[in-house]
Design a protein around this motif. Structure first.
Motif, PDB file in Angstrom:
ATOM      1  N   LYS A 100     -13.813   0.424  10.149  1.00  0.00           N
ATOM      2  CA  LYS A 100     -13.286   1.429   9.144  1.00  0.00           C
ATOM      3  C   LYS A 100     -12.964   0.528   7.908  1.00  0.00           C
ATOM      4  O   LYS A 100     -12.283  -0.520   7.957  1.00  0.00           O
ATOM      5  N   MET A 101     -13.192   1.334   6.752  1.00  0.00           N
ATOM      6  CA  MET A 101     -12.917   0.632   5.623  1.00  0.00           C
ATOM      7  C   MET A 101     -12.173   1.431   4.678  1.00  0.00           C
ATOM      8  O   MET A 101     -12.492   2.854   4.770  1.00  0.00           O
ATOM      9  N   ILE A 102     -10.957   1.067   3.897  1.00  0.00           N
ATOM     10  CA  ILE A 102     -10.086   2.046   3.392  1.00  0.00           C
ATOM     11  C   ILE A 102     -10.306   1.658   1.829  1.00  0.00           C
ATOM     12  O   ILE A 102     -10.122   0.572   1.320  1.00  0.00           O
ATOM     13  N   GLY A 103     -10.446   2.609   0.713  1.00  0.00           N
ATOM     14  CA  GLY A 103     -10.545   2.483  -0.490  1.00  0.00           C
ATOM     15  C   GLY A 103      -9.192   2.891  -1.172  1.00  0.00           C
ATOM     16  O   GLY A 103      -8.970   4.014  -0.870  1.00  0.00           O
ATOM     17  N   SER A 104      -8.676   2.494  -2.213  1.00  0.00           N
ATOM     18  CA  SER A 104      -7.494   2.970  -2.977  1.00  0.00           C
ATOM     19  C   SER A 104      -8.015   4.312  -3.845  1.00  0.00           C
ATOM     20  O   SER A 104      -9.075   4.302  -4.404  1.00  0.00           O
ATOM     21  N   ASN A 105      -7.476   5.251  -3.775  1.00  0.00           N
ATOM     22  CA  ASN A 105      -7.788   6.461  -4.446  1.00  0.00           C
ATOM     23  C   ASN A 105      -6.640   6.490  -5.793  1.00  0.00           C
ATOM     24  O   ASN A 105      -6.641   7.656  -6.486  1.00  0.00           O
ATOM     25  N   ALA A 106      -6.137   5.466  -6.136  1.00  0.00           N
ATOM     26  CA  ALA A 106      -5.300   5.398  -7.277  1.00  0.00           C
ATOM     27  C   ALA A 106      -5.824   4.865  -8.533  1.00  0.00           C
ATOM     28  O   ALA A 106      -7.195   4.376  -8.440  1.00  0.00           O
ATOM     29  N   ARG A 107      -5.379   5.359  -9.753  1.00  0.00           N
ATOM     30  CA  ARG A 107      -6.038   4.882 -11.162  1.00  0.00           C
ATOM     31  C   ARG A 107      -6.228   3.558 -11.005  1.00  0.00           C
ATOM     32  O   ARG A 107      -5.355   2.793 -10.841  1.00  0.00           O
ATOM     33  N   PRO A 108      -7.301   2.773 -11.288  1.00  0.00           N
ATOM     34  CA  PRO A 108      -7.755   1.521 -11.393  1.00  0.00           C
ATOM     35  C   PRO A 108      -6.753   0.815 -12.312  1.00  0.00           C
ATOM     36  O   PRO A 108      -6.787   1.323 -13.467  1.00  0.00           O
ATOM     37  N   GLY A 109      -6.186  -0.222 -11.747  1.00  0.00           N
ATOM     38  CA  GLY A 109      -5.269  -1.003 -12.824  1.00  0.00           C
ATOM     39  C   GLY A 109      -4.005  -0.479 -12.688  1.00  0.00           C
ATOM     40  O   GLY A 109      -2.944  -1.319 -13.129  1.00  0.00           O
ATOM     41  N   SER A 110      -3.525   0.577 -11.992  1.00  0.00           N
ATOM     42  CA  SER A 110      -2.158   1.252 -12.127  1.00  0.00           C
ATOM     43  C   SER A 110      -1.399   0.564 -10.903  1.00  0.00           C
ATOM     44  O   SER A 110      -1.896  -0.504 -10.086  1.00  0.00           O
ATOM     45  N   GLN A 111      -0.131   0.774 -11.112  1.00  0.00           N
ATOM     46  CA  GLN A 111       0.701  -0.138  -9.989  1.00  0.00           C
ATOM     47  C   GLN A 111       0.545  -0.044  -8.685  1.00  0.00           C
ATOM     48  O   GLN A 111       0.507  -0.672  -8.045  1.00  0.00           O
ATOM     49  N   GLU A 112       0.402   1.377  -8.449  1.00  0.00           N
ATOM     50  CA  GLU A 112      -0.075   1.939  -7.191  1.00  0.00           C
ATOM     51  C   GLU A 112      -1.172   1.170  -6.683  1.00  0.00           C
ATOM     52  O   GLU A 112      -1.482   0.948  -5.479  1.00  0.00           O
ATOM     53  N   ASP A 113      -2.091   1.207  -7.643  1.00  0.00           N
ATOM     54  CA  ASP A 113      -3.641   0.640  -7.219  1.00  0.00           C
ATOM     55  C   ASP A 113      -3.461  -0.988  -6.816  1.00  0.00           C
ATOM     56  O   ASP A 113      -3.950  -1.342  -5.918  1.00  0.00           O
ATOM     57  N   LEU A 114      -2.758  -1.586  -7.671  1.00  0.00           N
ATOM     58  CA  LEU A 114      -2.521  -3.080  -7.410  1.00  0.00           C
ATOM     59  C   LEU A 114      -1.700  -3.613  -6.020  1.00  0.00           C
ATOM     60  O   LEU A 114      -1.805  -4.441  -5.594  1.00  0.00           O
ATOM     61  N   GLU A 115      -0.732  -2.505  -5.834  1.00  0.00           N
ATOM     62  CA  GLU A 115       0.098  -2.690  -4.685  1.00  0.00           C
ATOM     63  C   GLU A 115      -0.883  -2.446  -3.638  1.00  0.00           C
ATOM     64  O   GLU A 115      -1.122  -3.156  -2.187  1.00  0.00           O
ATOM     65  N   TYR A 116      -1.895  -1.530  -3.411  1.00  0.00           N
ATOM     66  CA  TYR A 116      -2.901  -1.472  -2.404  1.00  0.00           C
ATOM     67  C   TYR A 116      -3.905  -2.575  -2.414  1.00  0.00           C
ATOM     68  O   TYR A 116      -4.016  -3.121  -1.252  1.00  0.00           O
ATOM     69  N   VAL A 117      -4.193  -2.975  -3.384  1.00  0.00           N
ATOM     70  CA  VAL A 117      -5.333  -4.221  -3.569  1.00  0.00           C
ATOM     71  C   VAL A 117      -4.531  -5.679  -2.676  1.00  0.00           C
ATOM     72  O   VAL A 117      -5.147  -5.868  -1.939  1.00  0.00           O
ATOM     73  N   ALA A 118      -3.160  -5.406  -2.980  1.00  0.00           N
ATOM     74  CA  ALA A 118      -2.229  -6.528  -2.716  1.00  0.00           C
ATOM     75  C   ALA A 118      -2.272  -6.450  -0.787  1.00  0.00           C
ATOM     76  O   ALA A 118      -2.285  -7.536  -0.210  1.00  0.00           O
ATOM     77  N   LYS A 119      -2.132  -5.390  -0.464  1.00  0.00           N
ATOM     78  CA  LYS A 119      -2.185  -5.137   0.921  1.00  0.00           C
ATOM     79  C   LYS A 119      -3.616  -5.013   1.613  1.00  0.00           C
ATOM     80  O   LYS A 119      -3.706  -5.570   2.856  1.00  0.00           O
ATOM     81  N   PHE A 120      -4.652  -4.569   1.046  1.00  0.00           N
ATOM     82  CA  PHE A 120      -5.680  -4.500   1.709  1.00  0.00           C
ATOM     83  C   PHE A 120      -7.069  -5.087   0.715  1.00  0.00           C
ATOM     84  O   PHE A 120      -7.759  -4.217   0.363  1.00  0.00           O
ATOM     85  N   PRO A 121      -6.810  -6.478   0.350  1.00  0.00           N
ATOM     86  CA  PRO A 121      -7.908  -6.850  -0.606  1.00  0.00           C
ATOM     87  C   PRO A 121      -9.449  -6.835  -0.281  1.00  0.00           C
ATOM     88  O   PRO A 121     -10.078  -6.356  -0.988  1.00  0.00           O
ATOM     89  N   LEU A 122      -9.538  -7.153   0.986  1.00  0.00           N
ATOM     90  CA  LEU A 122     -11.092  -7.055   1.479  1.00  0.00           C
ATOM     91  C   LEU A 122     -11.381  -5.833   1.727  1.00  0.00           C
ATOM     92  O   LEU A 122     -12.739  -5.491   1.400  1.00  0.00           O
ATOM     93  N   GLN A 123     -10.678  -4.963   2.061  1.00  0.00           N
ATOM     94  CA  GLN A 123     -11.268  -3.410   2.312  1.00  0.00           C
ATOM     95  C   GLN A 123     -11.487  -2.698   1.031  1.00  0.00           C
ATOM     96  O   GLN A 123     -12.452  -1.854   0.661  1.00  0.00           O
ATOM     97  N   GLN A 124     -10.577  -3.069   0.032  1.00  0.00           N
ATOM     98  CA  GLN A 124     -10.752  -2.602  -1.354  1.00  0.00           C
ATOM     99  C   GLN A 124     -12.126  -3.268  -1.979  1.00  0.00           C
ATOM    100  O   GLN A 124     -12.987  -2.353  -2.697  1.00  0.00           O
ATOM    101  N   ALA A 125     -12.087  -4.593  -1.802  1.00  0.00           N
ATOM    102  CA  ALA A 125     -13.615  -5.080  -2.194  1.00  0.00           C
ATOM    103  C   ALA A 125     -14.890  -4.605  -1.697  1.00  0.00           C
ATOM    104  O   ALA A 125     -15.825  -4.099  -2.432  1.00  0.00           O
ATOM    105  N   SER A 126     -14.642  -4.387  -0.360  1.00  0.00           N
ATOM    106  CA  SER A 126     -15.746  -3.507   0.273  1.00  0.00           C
ATOM    107  C   SER A 126     -16.086  -2.208  -0.395  1.00  0.00           C
ATOM    108  O   SER A 126     -17.271  -1.740  -0.470  1.00  0.00           O
TER     109      SER A 126
END
Length: 276
Positions: A31-57
């Protein structure tokens, strides 16, 4: 098509927070998870910090889909093969990091198959294309080893011919330095630049030989595996690897593994002591 994917929305208190993607090429459970937040938003950055590889994929998947859609759409835009190849190569790396070995193997094979039919070009594009193909060979080897196919892993590096010349050609491509450009260095180029090229090639040769040693050892050919590991150590040392890091390098670990598999504990201990 890279793969057939299944999507589902992740919700938090009724609000969409992400998208889950099934990424296993065999229909497995990955399973791969991608952020649905606006790119560059605080929510998006927090999501990327938690799941960097999943967001990259997730992002790389979107890149590949956009490239395919653009090339087959009404505009008939020509496919950017360099961009697609780069995205596939990056995705293969992410899959290895996530231990999605079947998907990494699928992408590695796809890169090599597409590269085999690609029209030859010259200059930087050609060098980068060969470098991505060499990287795909390394990724394919690692994926095969993780899946228990040591013979298949070795073939990614040597093909049907287990010769030093084949390994060195792969290393040259991996270093991103064409054979001609390396041998025919202009006289105006500073010696420091020449040395950097040589270091890059030696480091790449050490990497390929280390991977070949691991695959060969997994097959059970410990004598050949030891020779490859010793050669990799020599190349790494001549490239200027700091002695304080020698015990942590992959070539030395490959040699230690072979010695321990043979039951040569004293020899392994001597290798560790000699590098202090």
């Amino acid at each position: 098509m890279e793969n057939t994917r299944a999507f589902s929305v992740i919700e938090d208190n009724g609000q969409p927070k992400g998208i889950m993607v099934n990424v296993s090429s065999d229909g497995g459970s990955g399973k791969m998870i991608g952020s649905n937040a606006r790119p560059g938003s605080q929510e998006d950055l927090e999501y990327v910090a938690k799941f960097p590889l999943q967001q990259a994929s997730f992002c790389l998947d979107k890149v590949m889909k956009l490239l395919r859609d653009a090339s087959i759409g009404a505009l008939g835009i020509e496919m950017d093969h360099d961009c697609l190849e780069s995205a596939r190569c990056a995705q293969a790396y992410v899959m290895l990091e996530l231990k999605e070995y079947k998907q990494a193997l699928f992408l590695s094979k796809l890169l090599l198959m597409d590269g085999a039919t690609k029209k030859e070009t010259s200059g930087l594009h050609h060098i980068m294309h060969k470098r991505r193909r060499a990287t795909a060979s390394m990724y394919g080897c690692e994926a095969c080893c993780a899946l228990g196919d040591a013979v298949g892993a070795l073939k990614f590096l040597t093909g049907e011919k287990e010769e030093d010349a084949v390994i060195d050609r792969l290393a040259m491509d991996l270093a991103g330095i064409g054979t001609k450009s390396y041998l025919d260095v202009p006289t105006t180029v500073q010696s420091e630049t020449k040395d950097r090229r040589k270091v890059r090639i030696k480091q790449a040769q050490a990497m390929v030989r280390t991977s070949a040693s691991a695959a060969t050892a997994a097959i059970g050919r410990l004598g050949t595996a030891k020779q490859l590991a010793v050669s990799a150590i020599s190349l790494e040392e001549s490239a200027g690897a700091p002695l304080c890091e020698s015990n942590r390098t992959s070539p030395r670990k490959a040699l230690l593994y072979c010695m321990l598999r043979e039951g040569n504990n004293d020899g392994a201990l001597a290798v560790l002591r000699s590098s202090r």
